[in-house]
Write a protein that holds these residues in place. Structure first.
Motif, PDB file in Angstrom:
ATOM      1  N   VAL A  60       0.811  -1.218   0.000  1.00  0.00           N
ATOM      2  CA  VAL A  60       0.000   0.000   0.000  1.00  0.00           C
ATOM      3  C   VAL A  60       0.846   1.271   0.000  1.00  0.00           C
ATOM      4  O   VAL A  60       1.737   1.443   0.849  1.00  0.00           O
ATOM      5  N   TYR A  61       0.533   2.163  -0.949  1.00  0.00           N
ATOM      6  CA  TYR A  61       1.081   3.521  -0.950  1.00  0.00           C
ATOM      7  C   TYR A  61      -0.075   4.500  -1.095  1.00  0.00           C
ATOM      8  O   TYR A  61      -1.151   4.146  -1.585  1.00  0.00           O
ATOM      9  N   GLN A  62       0.169   5.729  -0.648  1.00  0.00           N
ATOM     10  CA  GLN A  62      -0.832   6.786  -0.762  1.00  0.00           C
ATOM     11  C   GLN A  62      -0.344   7.854  -1.736  1.00  0.00           C
ATOM     12  O   GLN A  62       0.863   8.042  -1.915  1.00  0.00           O
ATOM     13  N   GLU A  63      -1.299   8.535  -2.339  1.00  0.00           N
ATOM     14  CA  GLU A  63      -0.929   9.633  -3.224  1.00  0.00           C
ATOM     15  C   GLU A  63      -0.048  10.634  -2.472  1.00  0.00           C
ATOM     16  O   GLU A  63      -0.317  10.973  -1.320  1.00  0.00           O
ATOM     17  N   GLY A  64       1.013  11.069  -3.113  1.00  0.00           N
ATOM     18  CA  GLY A  64       1.985  11.953  -2.477  1.00  0.00           C
ATOM     19  C   GLY A  64       3.250  11.224  -2.091  1.00  0.00           C
ATOM     20  O   GLY A  64       4.305  11.838  -1.926  1.00  0.00           O
ATOM     21  N   ASP A  65       3.153   9.909  -1.939  1.00  0.00           N
ATOM     22  CA  ASP A  65       4.355   9.110  -1.683  1.00  0.00           C
ATOM     23  C   ASP A  65       5.192   9.019  -2.961  1.00  0.00           C
ATOM     24  O   ASP A  65       4.656   8.989  -4.066  1.00  0.00           O
ATOM     25  N   THR A  66       6.496   8.978  -2.803  1.00  0.00           N
ATOM     26  CA  THR A  66       7.375   8.642  -3.919  1.00  0.00           C
ATOM     27  C   THR A  66       7.621   7.146  -3.875  1.00  0.00           C
ATOM     28  O   THR A  66       8.050   6.611  -2.863  1.00  0.00           O
ATOM     29  N   LEU A  67       7.337   6.496  -4.985  1.00  0.00           N
ATOM     30  CA  LEU A  67       7.394   5.042  -4.991  1.00  0.00           C
ATOM     31  C   LEU A  67       8.806   4.572  -5.329  1.00  0.00           C
ATOM     32  O   LEU A  67       9.325   4.906  -6.391  1.00  0.00           O
ATOM     33  N   PRO A  68       9.427   3.806  -4.447  1.00  0.00           N
ATOM     34  CA  PRO A  68      10.800   3.348  -4.675  1.00  0.00           C
ATOM     35  C   PRO A  68      10.856   2.158  -5.631  1.00  0.00           C
ATOM     36  O   PRO A  68      10.427   1.053  -5.294  1.00  0.00           O
TER      37      PRO A  68
END
Length: 265
Positions: free
Chosen positions: A87-95
């Motif tokens: 799970v990631y949220q909008e605004g996160d930078t995805l690694p």
């Protein structure tokens, strides 16, 4: 396929995910593998992740739209389990360095307010049981070398689950026409593709109902609070370090994600 082989291939996929490497297509190793075998392997793979501390937070429908079916050469829907580690949220930078060979797709996520269990679930039942919908990105990722997959390979590999990013804008599916709402996908500020909810099994709600009924036959319910990814409305998007994607759903809003780092492939 006997239980020893089921555990072997489930463990192989788990270890490939952990080490960020690929394995040969299962169909090359086991030409007689059935779809039932593949789902049993998936359960083993997901169980290994749960044993390591993750929890099940939802489900995903895969291979629902023609562009994705054409790309993968897979022509029927499948499903996988979503875990807390995805799970990631909008605004996160995805690694990207946590992934192997990622590709992004834009879709609609349903967040449930009620339990729902098939068989017999209709699209209207899905709408009634939904708390809200949000635009989202699923970053699919395959543990199978070069994405050389058929339906048995992707099913065993938990429907090629990678991670997903939920948008912040919540919409009421009773007030939003999710079937006719258009979706625009931009990559680095340029138009990449357009889509519409009807491209997903006639409606995203139809796809979710199909999954509720399919899982219901296996004794698996949807639970209140779970996230259900309803299937891609876009072509698959290759992603690399520095890329930014934005998907906008008419009448709902947008989801934006940035990528950093380098994937294994």
């Amino acid at each position: 396929m006997n239980e020893e082989k089921i555990q072997h291939y489930g463990d192989a996929l788990y270890e490939a995910w952990l080490a960020r490497r690929t394995i040969p297509p299962l169909l090359e190793q086991e030409p007689d593998i059935t779809l039932d075998d593949a789902y049993r392997i998936q359960r083993r793979y997901v169980a290994r992740r749960v044993q390591a501390g993750e929890t099940i937070v939802g489900k995903k429908i895969g291979v629902t739209s023609k562009p994705v079916q054409d790309f993968l050469g897979v022509f029927q829907p499948d499903f996988g389990q979503l875990t807390s580690g995805m799970v990631y949220q909008e605004g996160d930078t995805l690694p990207l360095d946590t992934l192997i060979q990622p590709k992004a797709e834009a879709e609609l996520a349903f967040v449930l307010k009620e339990d729902l269990q098939g068989p017999g679930v209709t699209a209207m039942d899905v709408i009634r049981a939904t708390d809200y919908v949000v635009p989202c990105f699923e970053i699919v990722d395959s543990r199978i070398t070069d994405w050389n997959i058929r339906i048995q390979d992707t099913v065993a590999d938990n429907a090629s689950c990678g991670v997903y990013v939920l948008g912040k804008t919540k919409g009421d599916p009773r007030k939003l026409d999710i079937t006719l709402a258009g979706m625009v996908l931009e990559k680095n500020g340029e138009l990449f593709s357009t889509g519409v909810g009807a491209a997903v099994q006639g409606s995203p709600a139809n796809a979710v109902a199909w999954l509720a009924n399919t899982l219901g036959e296996l004794g698996i319910p949807f639970k209140a609070g779970e996230v259900i990814l309803s299937g891609s409305q876009s072509a698959l998007v290759p992603v690399a370090d520095g890329d930014e994607l934005v998907c906008t759903v008419g009448g709902l809003g947008s989801c934006r994600v940035k990528f950093a780092g380098r994937s294994a492939v």
